[in-house]
Each structure stands twice: as structure tokens, then as C-alpha cells.
Scaffold this active site. Structure first.
Site, PDB file in Angstrom:
ATOM      1  N   GLU A 135       3.503  -2.105   0.334  1.00  0.00           N
ATOM      2  CA  GLU A 135       2.255  -1.461   0.797  1.00  0.00           C
ATOM      3  C   GLU A 135       1.602  -0.553  -0.255  1.00  0.00           C
ATOM      4  O   GLU A 135       0.407  -0.659  -0.492  1.00  0.00           O
ATOM      5  CB  GLU A 135       2.513  -0.687   2.092  1.00  0.00           C
ATOM      6  CG  GLU A 135       1.232  -0.099   2.652  1.00  0.00           C
ATOM      7  CD  GLU A 135       1.424   0.636   3.958  1.00  0.00           C
ATOM      8  OE1 GLU A 135       1.561  -0.021   4.984  1.00  0.00           O
ATOM      9  OE2 GLU A 135       1.431   1.878   3.943  1.00  0.00           O
TER      10      GLU A 135
ATOM     11  N   ARG B 119      -4.420  -2.242   7.337  1.00  0.00           N
ATOM     12  CA  ARG B 119      -3.970  -1.534   6.120  1.00  0.00           C
ATOM     13  C   ARG B 119      -4.618  -2.151   4.872  1.00  0.00           C
ATOM     14  O   ARG B 119      -3.979  -2.299   3.826  1.00  0.00           O
ATOM     15  CB  ARG B 119      -2.441  -1.574   5.967  1.00  0.00           C
ATOM     16  CG  ARG B 119      -1.665  -1.093   7.156  1.00  0.00           C
ATOM     17  CD  ARG B 119      -1.730   0.411   7.358  1.00  0.00           C
ATOM     18  NE  ARG B 119      -0.823   0.817   8.415  1.00  0.00           N
ATOM     19  CZ  ARG B 119      -1.174   0.880   9.707  1.00  0.00           C
ATOM     20  NH1 ARG B 119      -2.404   0.593  10.100  1.00  0.00           N
ATOM     21  NH2 ARG B 119      -0.285   1.273  10.608  1.00  0.00           N
TER      22      ARG B 119
ATOM     23  N   SER C 184       5.792   4.165   4.543  1.00  0.00           N
ATOM     24  CA  SER C 184       6.289   2.782   4.696  1.00  0.00           C
ATOM     25  C   SER C 184       6.165   2.060   3.364  1.00  0.00           C
ATOM     26  O   SER C 184       5.083   2.019   2.780  1.00  0.00           O
ATOM     27  CB  SER C 184       5.451   2.024   5.729  1.00  0.00           C
ATOM     28  OG  SER C 184       5.478   2.702   6.951  1.00  0.00           O
TER      29      SER C 184
HETATM   30  P1  FAD Z   1      -3.116   8.026  -3.482  1.00  0.00           P
HETATM   31  O1  FAD Z   1      -1.690   7.739  -3.275  1.00  0.00           O
HETATM   32  O2  FAD Z   1      -3.472   9.099  -4.435  1.00  0.00           O
HETATM   33  O3  FAD Z   1      -3.920   6.734  -3.772  1.00  0.00           O
HETATM   34  C1  FAD Z   1      -3.699   5.537  -3.034  1.00  0.00           C
HETATM   35  C2  FAD Z   1      -4.671   4.464  -3.546  1.00  0.00           C
HETATM   36  O4  FAD Z   1      -6.009   4.866  -3.271  1.00  0.00           O
HETATM   37  C3  FAD Z   1      -4.612   4.263  -5.070  1.00  0.00           C
HETATM   38  O5  FAD Z   1      -4.862   2.911  -5.335  1.00  0.00           O
HETATM   39  C4  FAD Z   1      -5.748   5.132  -5.585  1.00  0.00           C
HETATM   40  O6  FAD Z   1      -6.262   4.696  -6.817  1.00  0.00           O
HETATM   41  C5  FAD Z   1      -6.773   4.970  -4.474  1.00  0.00           C
HETATM   42  N1  FAD Z   1      -7.646   6.140  -4.346  1.00  0.00           N
HETATM   43  C6  FAD Z   1      -7.268   7.402  -4.006  1.00  0.00           C
HETATM   44  N2  FAD Z   1      -8.351   8.204  -3.930  1.00  0.00           N
HETATM   45  C7  FAD Z   1      -9.423   7.440  -4.243  1.00  0.00           C
HETATM   46  C8  FAD Z   1     -10.826   7.697  -4.347  1.00  0.00           C
HETATM   47  N3  FAD Z   1     -11.341   8.900  -4.123  1.00  0.00           N
HETATM   48  N4  FAD Z   1     -11.638   6.662  -4.705  1.00  0.00           N
HETATM   49  C9  FAD Z   1     -11.138   5.437  -4.943  1.00  0.00           C
HETATM   50  N5  FAD Z   1      -9.830   5.131  -4.873  1.00  0.00           N
HETATM   51  C10 FAD Z   1      -8.976   6.127  -4.501  1.00  0.00           C
HETATM   52  N6  FAD Z   1      -0.448   5.626   5.611  1.00  0.00           N
HETATM   53  C11 FAD Z   1      -0.972   5.153   6.769  1.00  0.00           C
HETATM   54  O7  FAD Z   1      -1.901   4.343   6.749  1.00  0.00           O
HETATM   55  N7  FAD Z   1      -0.476   5.562   7.977  1.00  0.00           N
HETATM   56  C12 FAD Z   1       0.517   6.451   8.078  1.00  0.00           C
HETATM   57  O8  FAD Z   1       0.914   6.800   9.183  1.00  0.00           O
HETATM   58  C13 FAD Z   1       1.097   6.949   6.871  1.00  0.00           C
HETATM   59  N8  FAD Z   1       2.135   7.815   6.927  1.00  0.00           N
HETATM   60  C14 FAD Z   1       2.704   8.264   5.767  1.00  0.00           C
HETATM   61  C15 FAD Z   1       3.794   9.131   5.852  1.00  0.00           C
HETATM   62  C16 FAD Z   1       4.390   9.613   4.695  1.00  0.00           C
HETATM   63  C17 FAD Z   1       5.563  10.549   4.806  1.00  0.00           C
HETATM   64  C18 FAD Z   1       3.873   9.237   3.428  1.00  0.00           C
HETATM   65  C19 FAD Z   1       4.474   9.787   2.166  1.00  0.00           C
HETATM   66  C20 FAD Z   1       2.800   8.361   3.338  1.00  0.00           C
HETATM   67  C21 FAD Z   1       2.211   7.860   4.517  1.00  0.00           C
HETATM   68  N9  FAD Z   1       1.122   6.972   4.474  1.00  0.00           N
HETATM   69  C22 FAD Z   1       0.566   6.509   5.636  1.00  0.00           C
HETATM   70  C23 FAD Z   1       0.587   6.496   3.185  1.00  0.00           C
HETATM   71  C24 FAD Z   1      -0.457   7.463   2.565  1.00  0.00           C
HETATM   72  O9  FAD Z   1      -0.257   8.765   3.009  1.00  0.00           O
HETATM   73  C25 FAD Z   1      -1.901   7.052   2.893  1.00  0.00           C
HETATM   74  O10 FAD Z   1      -2.152   5.748   2.435  1.00  0.00           O
HETATM   75  C26 FAD Z   1      -2.925   8.002   2.275  1.00  0.00           C
HETATM   76  O11 FAD Z   1      -4.221   7.644   2.670  1.00  0.00           O
HETATM   77  C27 FAD Z   1      -2.858   8.031   0.738  1.00  0.00           C
HETATM   78  O12 FAD Z   1      -3.647   9.113   0.300  1.00  0.00           O
HETATM   79  P2  FAD Z   1      -3.499   9.724  -1.146  1.00  0.00           P
HETATM   80  O13 FAD Z   1      -4.645  10.674  -1.331  1.00  0.00           O
HETATM   81  O14 FAD Z   1      -2.159  10.268  -1.354  1.00  0.00           O
HETATM   82  O15 FAD Z   1      -3.747   8.429  -2.031  1.00  0.00           O
HETATM   83  P1  NAP Z   2       7.377   2.634  15.464  1.00  0.00           P
HETATM   84  O1  NAP Z   2       6.698   3.474  16.461  1.00  0.00           O
HETATM   85  O2  NAP Z   2       8.843   2.691  15.327  1.00  0.00           O
HETATM   86  O3  NAP Z   2       6.937   1.113  15.694  1.00  0.00           O
HETATM   87  C1  NAP Z   2       7.425   0.089  14.843  1.00  0.00           C
HETATM   88  C2  NAP Z   2       6.298  -0.855  14.497  1.00  0.00           C
HETATM   89  O4  NAP Z   2       5.841  -1.471  15.681  1.00  0.00           O
HETATM   90  C3  NAP Z   2       5.130  -0.143  13.876  1.00  0.00           C
HETATM   91  O5  NAP Z   2       5.046  -0.519  12.539  1.00  0.00           O
HETATM   92  C4  NAP Z   2       3.915  -0.542  14.693  1.00  0.00           C
HETATM   93  O6  NAP Z   2       2.902  -1.192  13.961  1.00  0.00           O
HETATM   94  C5  NAP Z   2       4.441  -1.515  15.702  1.00  0.00           C
HETATM   95  N1  NAP Z   2       3.954  -1.123  17.053  1.00  0.00           N
HETATM   96  C6  NAP Z   2       4.518  -0.244  17.896  1.00  0.00           C
HETATM   97  N2  NAP Z   2       3.812  -0.213  19.066  1.00  0.00           N
HETATM   98  C7  NAP Z   2       2.801  -1.069  18.918  1.00  0.00           C
HETATM   99  C8  NAP Z   2       1.750  -1.501  19.776  1.00  0.00           C
HETATM  100  N3  NAP Z   2       1.592  -1.014  21.007  1.00  0.00           N
HETATM  101  N4  NAP Z   2       0.861  -2.392  19.304  1.00  0.00           N
HETATM  102  C9  NAP Z   2       0.985  -2.892  18.070  1.00  0.00           C
HETATM  103  N5  NAP Z   2       1.965  -2.527  17.206  1.00  0.00           N
HETATM  104  C10 NAP Z   2       2.875  -1.646  17.636  1.00  0.00           C
HETATM  105  O7  NAP Z   2       6.728   2.928  14.019  1.00  0.00           O
HETATM  106  P2  NAP Z   2       6.973   4.098  12.987  1.00  0.00           P
HETATM  107  O8  NAP Z   2       7.468   3.494  11.756  1.00  0.00           O
HETATM  108  O9  NAP Z   2       7.694   5.250  13.612  1.00  0.00           O
HETATM  109  O10 NAP Z   2       5.485   4.575  12.691  1.00  0.00           O
HETATM  110  C11 NAP Z   2       4.672   5.129  13.711  1.00  0.00           C
HETATM  111  C12 NAP Z   2       3.217   4.911  13.341  1.00  0.00           C
HETATM  112  O11 NAP Z   2       2.923   5.617  12.139  1.00  0.00           O
HETATM  113  C13 NAP Z   2       2.883   3.446  13.062  1.00  0.00           C
HETATM  114  O12 NAP Z   2       1.585   3.198  13.534  1.00  0.00           O
HETATM  115  C14 NAP Z   2       2.940   3.340  11.569  1.00  0.00           C
HETATM  116  O13 NAP Z   2       2.049   2.372  11.043  1.00  0.00           O
HETATM  117  C15 NAP Z   2       2.522   4.737  11.119  1.00  0.00           C
HETATM  118  N6  NAP Z   2       3.181   5.088   9.850  1.00  0.00           N
HETATM  119  C16 NAP Z   2       2.716   4.508   8.719  1.00  0.00           C
HETATM  120  C17 NAP Z   2       3.288   4.816   7.500  1.00  0.00           C
HETATM  121  C18 NAP Z   2       2.735   4.221   6.234  1.00  0.00           C
HETATM  122  O14 NAP Z   2       3.101   4.683   5.162  1.00  0.00           O
HETATM  123  N7  NAP Z   2       1.882   3.247   6.307  1.00  0.00           N
HETATM  124  C19 NAP Z   2       4.345   5.704   7.430  1.00  0.00           C
HETATM  125  C20 NAP Z   2       4.814   6.255   8.620  1.00  0.00           C
HETATM  126  C21 NAP Z   2       4.217   5.944   9.830  1.00  0.00           C
HETATM  127  P3  NAP Z   2       1.774  -0.413  13.121  1.00  0.00           P
HETATM  128  O15 NAP Z   2       2.486   0.080  11.889  1.00  0.00           O
HETATM  129  O16 NAP Z   2       0.809  -1.506  12.843  1.00  0.00           O
HETATM  130  O17 NAP Z   2       1.229   0.679  13.957  1.00  0.00           O
END
Ligand code: FAD
Ligand code: NAP
Length: 344
Positions: free
Chosen positions: A340, A166, A244
Site C-alpha cells: 500500500e 485506496r 497497513s
Molecule cells: P506521506 O507519507 O508523506 O505521503 C504519501 C504519498 O502522498 C507520497 O506518495 C507523497 O509523495 C504523496 N503526497 C503527500 N503530500 C502530498 C501533496 N501535498 N501533494 C502531492 N502528493 C503528496 N491510511 C488510510 O487510508 N486509512 C487509515 O486508517 C490509516 N491508518 C494509518 C494508521 C497508522 C498507524 C499509520 C502509520 C498510517 C495509516 N494510514 C492510513 C496511512 C497514512 O496515514 C495515510 O495514507 C496518510 O494520508 C498519509 O499522509 P502523509 O502526510 O503522512 O503522507
Molecule cells: P478490521 O476492523 O479488523 O477489519 C478487517 C478488514 O475487513 C478491514 O480491512 C476492512 O476493510 C474489512 N471490513 C470490516 N468491516 C467491513 C464492512 N462492513 N464492509 C467492508 N469491509 C469491511 O480492520 P482494521 O485493520 O482494524 O482497520 C480498521 C479500519 O481502519 C479499516 O477501515 C482500515 O482500512 C483502517 N486502517 C487503515 C490503515 C492503513 O494504513 N491503510 C491502517 C489502520 C487502519 P477496509 O480496510 O476496506 O475498511
């Protein structure tokens, strides 16, 4: 280029925080990027590059220029020397899920585990988006963008992006200094599904699919990921959130044995470098934060890691709750939870 003034950012951040941008520009042509940056630099204004606003927390009115990234379009590129591979070059303003779906429709594989992540293509490299055992770096080839300090276009490969968990160079040395305008991903014509992630494997098995001999298709992986996500994660349109709110912390083996002694049930994953990743969601749930409300904010009832805005939350409400949780987790587990989303 139409630079507007005093624009509400509430519709442009999925946490629905009410804040204004002093200056705001919606960019739909690549040449507008250096123009917008020059506008900000001449006035010494800070810049916020905005995609879908699904990973930012606004802490008040933004005193500088918000650049809303709306560049659209993508193309598939076939190289004669690599018949089983295809490259997709997508503009930064494309919706991430639309790109994932377009690739799957063409039977180009690699993005299926990353289905339904909100946001735009240009933000995907910022935190090396990841889910269900796969991260963007897995299929990343290169990206193009404007280096604001150098004042020129640059192409960066995966090594230069310094991807981590991340994490990337865009959260550190190049933070708010590099406007990503397009991303190129390398996809495969051969299905190579990644289904070892526990919840995903379990859900596929529940559907009667044979996960042992890898009979699952990428389309089935995508639809299963979408099903799991819909069942667990709040839709930001109905319940504003940024996914998250805290990262899973990674701690040394020594610290881990101390935590494990007190909490033998803690969910953890050993990493290649010997450190242990702790499931932040498990710690929050164990500490009683799941479903807990504090005024207009709270932690979601189906996913304790997701901080939600129940109505008219201010950024102060959000940050106060986050701080309270960080202190509580630090006290109970001796572990610091890092926020995050990007804070502006
Ligand atoms: P923004 O929120 O608009 O920007 C995020 C950052 O990136 C800011 O610092 C911004 O300045 C920068 N940025 C955006 N666009 C550019 C660009 N073109 N050039 C340079 N900088 C830029 N994330 C995960 O990794 N895994 C997930 O599973 C995941 N699940 C999510 C579920 C939900 C319900 C929500 C609400 C969020 C989730 N996220 C997840 C977080 C988010 O969706 C991601 O990080 C996504 O990539 C953000 O995209 P955005 O366009 O909305 O970015
Ligand atoms: P989950 O399946 O309930 O699992 C809980 C945590 O355990 C996760 O954060 C995941 O890490 C870790 N995990 C589970 N299985 C794993 C494996 N085999 N090896 C290593 N790590 C493992 O998680 P959840 O919250 O429902 O999310 C599901 C997936 O969507 C996750 O990968 C999560 O990162 C992603 N997600 C991200 C965001 C965001 O905003 N960043 C929001 C929603 C969902 P990891 O997170 O490293 O995978």
C-alpha cells in the site's frame, strides 16, 4: 526559499528508515511550490513531495529534491444557497487529525470515521484515505495544486481525482507530478453517522449506545474510532510503522469461489462490481504472520497487516520481509498482496 543539501529523512518518515535527501526544502508559502519545482526541473532531479511520511517506504538515499509540505491554515466557507452545508478549505500541510477535530468542535460533520489517521491534509486524496466504512471521497469537493508538467495551478474535482479504493489519479497519471496545496471538503451541519462497520457498531453497543435508532452522535463515533485505533494500532512514535502494509485484494467471483472452497472461514466482502474484497489481515493471521519477527522487522502482534521497525531496520529488511510474505500468501491462497505505501 532555503534549499538544503544531504538532509536525513529519518525524522520525516514514520517507518524511521535512515536515508538522506540530496536536496530538501520545507515549503510554507504557496509561491515556493513553482520555485522548488523549477529548481528540480532545471537540474532534471526527481521530486518527492512529503507530508507526514506515514505512507512511504524509502529504499535508499533520495537523489533528487524532497519537498516537505508545511503550508498551514484552514477556513470555513458558508454558501447562502446551502444553509445546512459548510465547506472547509485546508492547506496541504495541516495535520489531518487537527482538521478532523476542528470540524467536530464546530459541529460540522462527515469526517468522524476518519479520526486519528496520521499524516497531512495534502496526502489524504492520494490514497483516498479510508477507515471504518468511510473514505475521503465521501465528503471531498475539490483540491488545488501545481501541475508540474503543465507549469500552472489547477483545481481538480472528485471526478478528475479518479478516486477508487485506496486509490486516485495521483498514484497513476499524476504520480509525483502534481503538488497538492489545499483541499476543500463539503461537510454537513446535520449529523449523519455511518456506523454499519462491524467493529465500530460493536464497540458503540458495548458502551450501551443505541445504534438501531441512530441515537449516536458524531462526537461519540469519533471518540469510539479513536479508542479502537489506540487499542489496536502501534503508535509510530513508539513503534515505527506505516499502517497497513498491504492493500485488501479484490478478486473476481470466480477466483473467490476457489479461495472460499479451500478457506471457508475467510473474511470477505462482496463489492458493487461483483468482485470480492478479501481481508488481507485475516490471510496474514491465518498464515501465521501475526506477531512474527524477522530480525529488526516484523508484523505487529495486535494487527497482522502492520509491518513494524523494531529498531535499526533498513529498507532492505522491510522489502525482504514484504516479498517473503507476498510469496507465502500467493502460495497458500493464490492471491497477490499489493504493497500500500508509496515506495521511493
Ligand atoms: P506521506 O507519507 O508523506 O505521503 C504519501 C504519498 O502522498 C507520497 O506518495 C507523497 O509523495 C504523496 N503526497 C503527500 N503530500 C502530498 C501533496 N501535498 N501533494 C502531492 N502528493 C503528496 N491510511 C488510510 O487510508 N486509512 C487509515 O486508517 C490509516 N491508518 C494509518 C494508521 C497508522 C498507524 C499509520 C502509520 C498510517 C495509516 N494510514 C492510513 C496511512 C497514512 O496515514 C495515510 O495514507 C496518510 O494520508 C498519509 O499522509 P502523509 O502526510 O503522512 O503522507
Ligand atoms: P478490521 O476492523 O479488523 O477489519 C478487517 C478488514 O475487513 C478491514 O480491512 C476492512 O476493510 C474489512 N471490513 C470490516 N468491516 C467491513 C464492512 N462492513 N464492509 C467492508 N469491509 C469491511 O480492520 P482494521 O485493520 O482494524 O482497520 C480498521 C479500519 O481502519 C479499516 O477501515 C482500515 O482500512 C483502517 N486502517 C487503515 C490503515 C492503513 O494504513 N491503510 C491502517 C489502520 C487502519 P477496509 O480496510 O476496506 O475498511
Amino acid at each position: 526559499m532555503d534549499i538544503q543539501q544531504n538532509i536525513s529523512l529519518k525524522p520525516f518518515n514514520t517507518l524511521a528508515i535512515n536515508a538522506q535527501a540530496r536536496y530538501f526544502v520545507d515549503i510554507n508559502k504557496k509561491k515556493q511550490v513553482p520555485e522548488a519545482i523549477a529548481f528540480a526541473q532545471q537540474r532534471q532531479l526527481p521530486v518527492l513531495i512529503l507530508g507526514g511520511g506515514s505512507n512511504i517506504v524509502l529504499t535508499g538515499n533520495f537523489p533528487g529534491l524532497v519537498i516537505k509540505m508545511s503550508l498551514l491554515g484552514f477556513e470555513f466557507i458558508h454558501a447562502a444557497s446551502e444553509p445546512r452545508r459548510v465547506y472547509v478549505n485546508a492547506a496541504a500541510g495541516e495535520n489531518w487529525q487537527s482538521l478532523v477535530q476542528a470540524c467536530l468542535n464546530k459541529n460540522y460533520y462527515g469526517l468522524e470515521n476518519l479520526s486519528l489517521i496520521p499524516g497531512r491534509v495534502g496526502a489524504a486524496p492520494i490514497q483516498n484515505i479510508g477507515a471504518y466504512g468511510v473514505a475521503l471521497a465521501h465528503c471531498f469537493e475539490s483540491l488545488e495544486g501545481w501541475d508540474c508538467d503543465a507549469g500552472c495551478w489547477k483545481t481538480l474535482n472528485a471526478k478528475q481525482c479518479e478516486f477508487g479504493y485506496r486509490d486516485s489519479v495521483f498514484k497513476h497519471a499524476l504520480k509525483d507530478r502534481f503538488v497538492i496545496t489545499s483541499v476543500t471538503l463539503a461537510l454537513s451541519l446535520d449529523p449523519q453517522v455511518q456506523i454499519s462497520y462491524g467493529v465500530l457498531k460493536g464497540e458503540l453497543e458495548k458502551q450501551g449506545l443505541n445504534t438501531v435508532i441512530n441515537a449516536v452522535t458524531p462526537q461519540q463515533v469519533a471518540s469510539t474510532v479513536i479508542k479502537i485505533r489506540r487499542s489496536k494500532l502501534p503508535d509510530p512514535i513508539e513503534t515505527p510503522n506505516v499502517g497497513s502494509f498491504f492493500k485488501n485484494p479484490s478478486i473476481s467471483a470466480e477466483s473467490f469461489s476457489r479461495v472460499k472452497k479451500n478457506y471457508p472461514q475467510i473474511v470477505s466482502y462482496q463489492q458493487d462490481n461483483g468482485c470480492y474484497k478479501l481481508a488481507a489481515g485475516w490471510m496474514l493471521e491465518h498464515a501465521g504472520w501475526r506477531g512474527k519477527k524477522r530480525g529488526a522487522v516484523g508484523m505487529h502482534s495486535a494487527q497482522s497487516l502492520v509491518l513494524v521497525n523494531y529498531g535499526k531496520a533498513t529498507s532492505q529488511n522491510v522489502l525482504d520481509l514484504a516479498k517473503h510474505i507476498q510469496q507465502d500468501i500467493q502460495q497458500q491462497f493464490g492471491v497477490l498482496l499489493e504493497i500500500e505505501p508509496a515506495i521511493y
